[in-house]
Design a protein around this motif. Structure first.
Motif, short mmCIF file in Angstrom:
data_model
loop_
_atom_site.label_atom_id
_atom_site.label_comp_id
_atom_site.label_asym_id
_atom_site.label_seq_id
_atom_site.Cartn_x
_atom_site.Cartn_y
_atom_site.Cartn_z
N GLU B 46 0.73 -1.20 0.05
CA GLU B 46 0.12 -0.07 -0.04
C GLU B 46 0.96 1.16 -0.02
O GLU B 46 2.08 1.14 0.17
CB GLU B 46 -0.97 -0.07 1.24
CG GLU B 46 -1.89 -1.36 1.16
CD GLU B 46 -2.70 -1.16 2.42
OE1 GLU B 46 -3.71 -0.74 2.53
OE2 GLU B 46 -2.27 -1.88 3.33
N SER B 47 0.35 2.25 -0.21
CA SER B 47 1.12 3.45 -0.23
C SER B 47 1.93 3.89 0.89
O SER B 47 1.44 3.44 2.19
CB SER B 47 -0.05 4.84 -0.44
OG SER B 47 -0.90 4.62 0.46
N HIS B 217 -0.07 -1.63 -6.44
CA HIS B 217 -0.74 -2.02 -5.25
C HIS B 217 -2.01 -2.63 -5.60
O HIS B 217 -2.60 -3.06 -4.57
CB HIS B 217 -1.44 -0.46 -4.84
CG HIS B 217 -2.39 0.08 -5.82
ND1 HIS B 217 -2.23 0.38 -6.95
CD2 HIS B 217 -3.66 0.04 -5.82
CE1 HIS B 217 -3.41 0.70 -7.97
NE2 HIS B 217 -4.33 0.29 -7.10
N LEU B 219 -3.21 -6.35 -6.54
CA LEU B 219 -2.85 -7.71 -6.51
C LEU B 219 -3.37 -8.53 -7.89
O LEU B 219 -2.56 -9.22 -8.37
CB LEU B 219 -3.52 -8.29 -5.58
CG LEU B 219 -2.91 -8.22 -4.00
CD1 LEU B 219 -3.94 -8.78 -2.98
CD2 LEU B 219 -1.65 -9.14 -3.94
N LEU B 258 -5.08 -8.84 2.71
CA LEU B 258 -5.20 -8.13 1.23
C LEU B 258 -5.80 -8.77 0.40
O LEU B 258 -6.83 -8.27 -0.13
CB LEU B 258 -3.75 -7.89 0.89
CG LEU B 258 -3.03 -6.67 1.17
CD1 LEU B 258 -1.67 -6.41 0.57
CD2 LEU B 258 -3.73 -5.50 1.09
N SER B 261 -9.80 -9.19 1.25
CA SER B 261 -10.59 -7.86 1.54
C SER B 261 -10.88 -7.54 0.06
O SER B 261 -11.59 -6.62 -0.16
CB SER B 261 -9.77 -7.03 2.19
OG SER B 261 -8.69 -6.58 1.63
N ARG B 262 -10.35 -8.18 -1.01
CA ARG B 262 -10.73 -7.55 -2.26
C ARG B 262 -12.12 -8.05 -2.72
O ARG B 262 -12.69 -9.31 -2.34
CB ARG B 262 -10.01 -8.21 -3.30
CG ARG B 262 -8.50 -7.50 -3.53
CD ARG B 262 -7.70 -7.99 -4.71
NE ARG B 262 -8.58 -8.05 -6.05
CZ ARG B 262 -8.28 -7.67 -7.32
NH1 ARG B 262 -7.23 -6.75 -7.42
NH2 ARG B 262 -8.86 -8.04 -8.29
N ILE B 280 -9.12 -5.77 7.00
CA ILE B 280 -8.01 -5.42 7.88
C ILE B 280 -8.37 -4.28 8.74
O ILE B 280 -8.33 -3.51 8.35
CB ILE B 280 -6.58 -5.42 7.15
CG1 ILE B 280 -6.42 -6.52 6.00
CG2 ILE B 280 -5.56 -5.30 8.11
CD1 ILE B 280 -5.23 -6.45 5.15
N GLY B 282 -7.90 -1.09 11.12
CA GLY B 282 -6.92 -0.12 11.45
C GLY B 282 -6.40 0.48 9.96
O GLY B 282 -6.85 0.07 8.98
N ALA B 283 -5.30 1.17 9.95
CA ALA B 283 -4.60 1.56 8.95
C ALA B 283 -3.05 1.37 9.22
O ALA B 283 -2.62 1.10 10.25
CB ALA B 283 -5.00 3.18 8.80
N VAL B 284 -2.41 1.58 8.01
CA VAL B 284 -0.90 1.35 7.79
C VAL B 284 -0.27 2.41 8.88
O VAL B 284 -0.56 3.68 8.73
CB VAL B 284 -0.42 1.50 6.38
CG1 VAL B 284 0.99 1.28 6.40
CG2 VAL B 284 -1.15 0.71 5.34
#
Lengths: 322, 333
Positions: B46-47, B217, B219, B258, B261-262, B280, B282-284
């Protein structure tokens, strides 16, 4: 049987293209080129297409941010162009929008709570104190905590910002929410969170969605029915499962073939993907230059959207035979 | 070929750090990867995970406030980090080429595209400008631009996004590089154009036995194009495997998250789902404020005390399948 919430009839919007006064008469681009589409109460209608196909213009017309050049938009039986200013204000409460970019669509000088409260104040829904409470409730409802109320947009992550944008869209209790690429700018692990939130809110608030996206996987997940748009026109309209199981229009098939799937073992594409979407002034079908099934008629006559099976509609002269 | 390892590219323990007003961060934090000729390695994340900085480190083009603090980047057995700037410049564009996400900003708006491709050729080859222009016509033809002899006279703004990316690829291919770094090459493009560009890259890879690092980013793009995958999270590689293994049996909870969640197309028992997506939480994490222990621990439903105390190292859990997790996902999907 659900009733029709919004009925789009022969809607047209054109823009002048380049030219200018030194070049004489400029050409025009038909961004929305005679669209007929109904949105039923309580459904999620997915609108899918590539950049430049006119899907965002359609959203702007529905929001009445632009006036159409032809056709009409009928909301609950009333043509919205005939509404009085007071009725128009009510319409604007009923139809709200969620934007793609949670960075540019929030006022950087307002706090999160201020952004969510603003529509309530503008429409004088209640007193300031009451409005603040309503906004604070919504904030928690979209998954933000109360202590974040006084923070400014730049202090939030992209996913949280999109939550603010969603809360703002819901403050006025709309019936129709137009979501224009609401998860396209978000990271993969955040997309799913926002899509789940939108699903929950739809249930809780009794919403109808017009969900615009270029991502066929996202569209498939959220939609009940799907409209495929190509260069200003709807080329196919079908129930979700039908569209993915048995696409009729050659463009829909090309889109589906081009969509990367997460199956590394997938056999090679069976549909040839070629050309680019380019508007031309030529007569006939917009897709003909990229189409493998082109016949003489496609050069002369623009195909109309017509029923091809019980539940699918398709704008292709050869739909059903190819 | 490589003296030490036999790999075309062998990155060991690469650390790229940035000094900023808010403190120092490690954008790439101990990354090791290998790549052979003809292989395509997908780097997904991810970014902010460091995937672009990894590519820029290989090119030695990291921004001024950053530096490579540790590690080695062996290319054909030679450490790129030990080269002086002239030697590195000779390799850039000739042996190692790069294409970027936004072809409009990578092209010079006031030069004809033919001249830009020709310039790339003349940087590394002694040919006349007329010869270089002729070569650029052939290159544009090779990347699928119709009427290349006419198109060389076009300016970038006269081309569509897909065409511009083809021009970038033509420039990158001008010296037949052994390694191509492609940073989100199709992210700005429409899906039907994306498919065409990915096909083109695959075609050129096979024809020239070129190695590719494909940074994305998405998959789905990895699944369609790469043979090997490295998943990055907060500056680290958390999982590496062959593409089939990674999608069939992801070992790291982040990778699994990842994939699952697609929406549609990917999740287990893809139903076009009317049901909720797996997420997932929360966040990065911010690189300025990483959690102690495993960087994924505060989002992980398998995390235990150990994960918050010690940082797991990338190790080979199964044959040619590396993962940095104390409690990898074992059950078959």
């Amino acid at each position: 049987m659900a009733s029709v919430l919004i009925d789009i009839r022969k809607l047209e919007k054109t823009y002048p293209l380049g030219g200018g006064m030194l070049k004489g008469r400029s050409r025009i681009v038909r961004a929305v080129d005679g669209i007929d589409l109904t949105v039923m109460e309580g459904e999620t209608l997915g609108l899918v297409g590539e950049s430049g196909c006119g899907k965002s213009t359609l959203a702007r017309l529905l929001m009445r941010l632009e006036k159409p050049d032809g056709g009409e938009i009928v909301f609950r039986g009333r043509d919205i162009s005939s509404l009085s200013p007071e009725e128009m204000k009510t319409y604007r409460r009923r139809v709200q929008m969620i934007f793609q970019d949670p960075y540019s669509s929030l006022n950087p000088r307002k706090t999160a709570l201020g952004i969510i409260r603003e529509p309530l104040d503008i429409h004088r829904i209640a007193g300031r104190k009451q409005n603040r409470e309503t906004a604070a409730e919504l904030m928690t409802r979209v998954g933000l905590s109360g202590e974040q109320a006084g923070r400014y947009p730049h202090e939030f992550s992209g996913g949280q910002r999109q939550r603010i944008g969603i809360a703002r869209a819901l403050t006025l209790r709309p019936q129709l929410v137009i979501a224009d690429e609401p998860v396209s700018a978000l990271d993969a692990s955040i997309q799913a969170q926002i899509l789940n939130l939108l699903k929950d809110l739809k249930k809780d608030f009794g919403l109808t969605y017009l969900f615009i996206s270029h991502d066929l996987n996202v569209i498939r997940h959220v939609s009940d029915r799907i409209a495929v748009m190509y260069l200003g026109r709807i080329v196919e309209l079908a129930e979700k499962d039908d569209l993915y199981r048995k696409p009729f229009h050659p463009y829909t098939r090309m889109l589906l073939a081009a969509m990367p799937s997460c199956d590394p073992g997938r056999s090679g594409q069976t549909v040839t993907i070629r050309g680019e979407a380019a508007k031309s002034d030529e007569e006939g079908c917009n897709f003909k230059n990229r189409c493998a099934y082109r016949i003489d008629m496609c050069d002369r006559v623009a195909p109309q959207l017509k029923a091809i099976s019980e539940r699918s509609r398709c704008a292709c002269h050869r739909a059903g035979e190819i | 070929m490589s003296r030490k390892t036999g790999h075309l590219l062998d990155i060991q323990n690469l650390k790229t750090v940035f000094e900023t007003v808010r403190g120092n961060i490690r954008a790439v934090d101990g990354v090791s990867l290998t790549l052979n000729a003809g292989e395509t390695l997908g780097v997904v994340g991810e970014s902010g995970c460091g995937k672009t900085m990894l590519a820029l480190s290989v090119m030695r083009l990291i921004p001024a406030n950053g530096r490579i603090a540790e590690g080695s980047i062996l290319f054909n057995g030679e450490d790129l980090l030990s080269l002086d700037e002239d030697a590195m410049r000779a390799r850039r564009g000739r042996d190692i080429a790069m294409i970027f996400q936004e072809p409009m900003t990578s092209l010079n708006p006031v030069l004809r595209i033919g001249d830009q491709v020709a310039e790339a050729i003349r940087l590394h080859r002694r040919v006349s400008s007329a010869e270089a222009l002729e070569m650029s016509v052939r290159l544009l033809e090779e990347v699928g631009i119709a009427e290349p002899a006419r198109r060389v006279r076009d300016y970038p703004h006269q081309l569509s996004g897909g065409m511009r990316q083809r021009v970038m690829i033509a420039m990158a291919m001008s010296c037949r590089p052994q390694l191509l770094l492609a940073d989100e090459p199709t992210t700005a493009l429409d899906v039907t154009i994306q498919a065409q560009i990915l096909n083109l890259i695959t075609e050129l890879t096979e024809k020239n036995n070129m190695a590719v690092i494909l940074i994305t980013h998405d998959l789905g793009v990895v699944a369609e194009t790469a043979q090997k995958v490295a998943v990055m999270y907060a500056g680290k590689v958390v999982e590496t495997a062959d593409v089939e293994k990674l999608f069939r049996r992801p070992l790291h909870p982040y990778t699994r998250g990842l994939i699952e969640s697609r929406p549609a197309g990917c999740s287990v028992g893809a139903d076009g789902g009317s049901e909720y997506l797996k997420t997932i939480p929360g966040a990065v994490p911010s690189l300025y404020d990483l959690p102690p222990g495993c960087r994924f621990s505060d989002r992980c439903n398998r995390a235990q005390d150990r994960c918050r105390l010690a940082e797991p190292q990338l190790r080979e859990e199964e044959e040619s399948h590396g993962v940095s997790c104390f409690f990898p996902v074992k059950n078959d999907r």
